[in-house]
Design a protein around this motif. Sequence first.
Motif, PDB file in Angstrom:
ATOM      1  N   GLN A   1       0.827  -1.208   0.000  1.00 24.19           N
ATOM      2  CA  GLN A   1       0.000   0.000   0.000  1.00 24.19           C
ATOM      3  C   GLN A   1       0.864   1.262   0.000  1.00 24.19           C
ATOM      4  OE1 GLN A   1      -2.314  -0.948   3.468  1.00 24.19           O
ATOM      5  NE2 GLN A   1      -4.132  -1.535   2.243  1.00 24.19           N
ATOM      6  N   ARG A   2       1.980   1.213   0.753  1.00 26.79           N
ATOM      7  CA  ARG A   2       2.884   2.357   0.775  1.00 26.79           C
ATOM      8  C   ARG A   2       3.491   2.583  -0.613  1.00 26.79           C
ATOM      9  NH1 ARG A   2       4.541   4.218   5.748  1.00 26.79           N
ATOM     10  NH2 ARG A   2       3.703   3.066   7.535  1.00 26.79           N
ATOM     11  N   GLU A   3       3.856   1.474  -1.242  1.00 20.62           N
ATOM     12  CA  GLU A   3       4.450   1.573  -2.568  1.00 20.62           C
ATOM     13  C   GLU A   3       3.459   2.171  -3.553  1.00 20.62           C
ATOM     14  OE1 GLU A   3       6.344  -1.356  -6.008  1.00 20.62           O
ATOM     15  OE2 GLU A   3       5.838  -2.157  -4.020  1.00 20.62           O
ATOM     16  N   LEU A   4       2.221   1.740  -3.486  1.00 18.90           N
ATOM     17  CA  LEU A   4       1.198   2.265  -4.378  1.00 18.90           C
ATOM     18  C   LEU A   4       0.945   3.751  -4.129  1.00 18.90           C
ATOM     19  CD1 LEU A   4      -1.363  -0.693  -4.362  1.00 18.90           C
ATOM     20  CD2 LEU A   4       0.129   0.009  -6.256  1.00 18.90           C
ATOM     21  N   LEU A   5       0.971   4.153  -2.868  1.00 20.43           N
ATOM     22  CA  LEU A   5       0.750   5.576  -2.559  1.00 20.43           C
ATOM     23  C   LEU A   5       1.903   6.424  -3.073  1.00 20.43           C
ATOM     24  CD1 LEU A   5      -0.835   5.558   1.026  1.00 20.43           C
ATOM     25  CD2 LEU A   5      -1.888   6.300  -1.121  1.00 20.43           C
ATOM     26  N   ARG A   6       3.171   5.871  -3.012  1.00 20.89           N
ATOM     27  CA  ARG A   6       4.303   6.629  -3.539  1.00 20.89           C
ATOM     28  C   ARG A   6       4.160   6.775  -5.056  1.00 20.89           C
ATOM     29  NH1 ARG A   6       7.266   3.287   0.175  1.00 20.89           N
ATOM     30  NH2 ARG A   6       7.917   4.538   2.009  1.00 20.89           N
ATOM     31  N   GLU A   7       3.740   5.696  -5.690  1.00 22.78           N
ATOM     32  CA  GLU A   7       3.528   5.783  -7.126  1.00 22.78           C
ATOM     33  C   GLU A   7       2.431   6.797  -7.454  1.00 22.78           C
ATOM     34  OE1 GLU A   7       2.651   1.963  -8.647  1.00 22.78           O
ATOM     35  OE2 GLU A   7       4.597   1.070  -8.080  1.00 22.78           O
ATOM     36  N   PHE A   8       1.395   6.786  -6.652  1.00 28.46           N
ATOM     37  CA  PHE A   8       0.304   7.752  -6.851  1.00 28.46           C
ATOM     38  C   PHE A   8       0.802   9.183  -6.668  1.00 28.46           C
ATOM     39  CE2 PHE A   8      -2.960  10.378  -4.781  1.00 28.46           C
ATOM     40  CZ  PHE A   8      -3.889  10.444  -5.802  1.00 28.46           C
ATOM     41  N   ASP A   9       1.668   9.385  -5.662  1.00 29.95           N
ATOM     42  CA  ASP A   9       2.183  10.715  -5.393  1.00 29.95           C
ATOM     43  C   ASP A   9       3.055  11.191  -6.548  1.00 29.95           C
ATOM     44  OD1 ASP A   9       2.601  13.023  -3.754  1.00 29.95           O
ATOM     45  OD2 ASP A   9       4.583  12.232  -3.269  1.00 29.95           O
ATOM     46  N   GLU A  10       3.911  10.283  -7.065  1.00 30.48           N
ATOM     47  CA  GLU A  10       4.784  10.657  -8.191  1.00 30.48           C
ATOM     48  C   GLU A  10       3.964  10.951  -9.437  1.00 30.48           C
ATOM     49  OE1 GLU A  10       7.408   7.397  -8.596  1.00 30.48           O
ATOM     50  OE2 GLU A  10       8.541   7.832  -6.748  1.00 30.48           O
ATOM     51  N   ALA A  11       2.943  10.137  -9.654  1.00 24.70           N
ATOM     52  CA  ALA A  11       2.091  10.386 -10.805  1.00 24.70           C
ATOM     53  C   ALA A  11       1.348  11.705 -10.668  1.00 24.70           C
ATOM     54  CB  ALA A  11       1.104   9.233 -10.987  1.00 24.70           C
ATOM     55  N   SER A  12       0.958  12.036  -9.449  1.00 22.14           N
ATOM     56  CA  SER A  12       0.251  13.300  -9.209  1.00 22.14           C
ATOM     57  C   SER A  12       1.147  14.472  -9.516  1.00 22.14           C
ATOM     58  CB  SER A  12      -0.240  13.369  -7.761  1.00 22.14           C
ATOM     59  OG  SER A  12      -1.171  12.337  -7.487  1.00 22.14           O
ATOM     60  N   GLU A  13       2.472  14.348  -9.198  1.00 26.30           N
ATOM     61  CA  GLU A  13       3.401  15.439  -9.479  1.00 26.30           C
ATOM     62  C   GLU A  13       3.577  15.626 -10.970  1.00 26.30           C
ATOM     63  OE1 GLU A  13       6.991  14.612  -7.459  1.00 26.30           O
ATOM     64  OE2 GLU A  13       6.175  14.967  -5.450  1.00 26.30           O
ATOM     65  N   ARG A  14       3.620  14.514 -11.709  1.00 26.42           N
ATOM     66  CA  ARG A  14       3.776  14.620 -13.158  1.00 26.42           C
ATOM     67  C   ARG A  14       2.521  15.202 -13.805  1.00 26.42           C
ATOM     68  NH1 ARG A  14       6.158   9.480 -12.418  1.00 26.42           N
ATOM     69  NH2 ARG A  14       4.224   8.462 -13.095  1.00 26.42           N
ATOM     70  N   ASN A  15       1.359  14.823 -13.294  1.00 32.17           N
ATOM     71  CA  ASN A  15       0.096  15.306 -13.874  1.00 32.17           C
ATOM     72  C   ASN A  15      -0.244  16.723 -13.449  1.00 32.17           C
ATOM     73  OD1 ASN A  15      -0.245  12.848 -15.154  1.00 32.17           O
ATOM     74  ND2 ASN A  15      -1.504  11.992 -13.484  1.00 32.17           N
ATOM     75  N   ASN A  16       0.338  17.166 -12.362  1.00 33.55           N
ATOM     76  CA  ASN A  16       0.012  18.490 -11.829  1.00 33.55           C
ATOM     77  C   ASN A  16       1.309  19.185 -11.440  1.00 33.55           C
ATOM     78  OD1 ASN A  16      -1.231  20.734 -10.859  1.00 33.55           O
ATOM     79  ND2 ASN A  16      -2.361  19.707  -9.201  1.00 33.55           N
ATOM     80  N   PRO A  17       2.102  19.660 -12.442  1.00 35.05           N
ATOM     81  CA  PRO A  17       3.411  20.262 -12.130  1.00 35.05           C
ATOM     82  C   PRO A  17       3.306  21.507 -11.269  1.00 35.05           C
ATOM     83  CG  PRO A  17       2.781  20.662 -14.422  1.00 35.05           C
ATOM     84  CD  PRO A  17       1.810  19.673 -13.888  1.00 35.05           C
ATOM     85  N   GLN A  18       2.221  22.256 -11.412  1.00 28.25           N
ATOM     86  CA  GLN A  18       2.081  23.455 -10.581  1.00 28.25           C
ATOM     87  C   GLN A  18       2.043  23.087  -9.110  1.00 28.25           C
ATOM     88  OE1 GLN A  18      -1.356  25.536 -11.982  1.00 28.25           O
ATOM     89  NE2 GLN A  18      -0.325  26.358 -13.797  1.00 28.25           N
ATOM     90  N   SER A  19       1.321  22.030  -8.806  1.00 22.13           N
ATOM     91  CA  SER A  19       1.268  21.572  -7.420  1.00 22.13           C
ATOM     92  C   SER A  19       2.634  21.106  -6.969  1.00 22.13           C
ATOM     93  CB  SER A  19       0.242  20.443  -7.282  1.00 22.13           C
ATOM     94  OG  SER A  19       0.255  19.909  -5.983  1.00 22.13           O
ATOM     95  N   SER A  20       3.371  20.425  -7.901  1.00 25.60           N
ATOM     96  CA  SER A  20       4.714  19.943  -7.554  1.00 25.60           C
ATOM     97  C   SER A  20       5.645  21.108  -7.290  1.00 25.60           C
ATOM     98  CB  SER A  20       5.249  19.071  -8.692  1.00 25.60           C
ATOM     99  OG  SER A  20       6.565  18.654  -8.422  1.00 25.60           O
TER     100      SER A  20
END
Length: 386
Positions: free
Chosen positions: A352-371
């Motif tokens: 679950q931790r691994e999946l959340l990290r992947e989700f977080d990285e994907a979120s940064e790529r999809n939302n660079p302003q937030s990153s």
Amino acid sequence: MAKRDYYETLGVSKGASADEIKKAYRQKAKELHPDRNSDNPNAEEQFKAANEAYDVLKDADKKAAYDRYGHAAFEGGMGARPGGGAGGFRGQGDFASAFSDVFDDLFGDFMGGQRGGAGQGRSRAARGNDLRYNLRINLEDAFAGMQKTVTVPTSVTCGKCSGSGASDGSEPATCPTCSGMGKVRAQQGFFTVERTCPTCNGIGQIIKDPCRACHGAGRVEKEKSLSVNIPAGVETGTRIRLAGEGEAGLRGGPSGDLYIFIDVAEHQLFKRDGHDLYCRVPVSMAAAALGGDIEVPTIDGGKSRVKIPDGSQSGRQMRLRGKGMPALRGGQRGDMFIELAVETPVNLTARQRELLREFDEASERNNPQSSNFFSAVKGFWDSMKG
């Protein structure tokens, strides 16, 4: 100094009827009473003169003597009254009696109406006291309504004497102290003071042979079970009246009423505001992000499906119309409001931790302003530490 004519004093003609004389006297007494004329030094003498005139003209024998002889009828022993009593001007006791008539006429209505004569007596029956009973119910019962049996300690009519207070074969007797009036009078100088009779406590009657069951009270202590109809929609503070279910009246008098005061207990899930209900529902982070349907409990014991929009945040409210509390009068129901509480997952597995990290990285790529924003915040805190 010559006395003023009694009829003139009261402002009536010589042929006035007894009712006209009394009416005129009452009007004069109100106008001339010393308590109402503190700025008039002659008010007290005029008040006494009106009393003197009325004391003569209200009595048929005195009035006849006055009509024949005038003021001379009450001077020098003239005008002997029937029954052998000497005439003449009345003394202090007679004047106190006349003033008592003033008190009766002016204030009798405030003291419970006109007084009866000796031996008439007062009403021996007295209404029983009203009672209060606090009834605590839960919210479900307040929603649906119910029949509830309550046990109330109260006073009920004595079955042995039927409420009279007297033993079999006897009856209450007229009080010898007050002659059934319930009050006694004591003269204190110019005034006559009226007090509750100490012998009968104002009832006007005494019981020489009291009932052995109720000891003369006409009622006995007893617990009474009653069925109470609790209508749907009641809330804390609602009052239900049961007529005639209070304390029994004294010596056969009517019973008082019983008032049931409702107290609705706090509910673990629902909060009430008038006819509306509020419910806080936990949802998972995934359900809040992705949206979907959830089931929520309702006050009637059922469940309702609620659609959660994707991207919902904690605190978001949704309304279920007609799922609240019923109105006490009218039957319409209020609404139910659901407040979402997004839960953060705990006790995560490695996957679950691994999946959340992947989700977080994907979120940064999809939302660079937030990153970029979070990178700026991280840089700020790093500079503060340096």
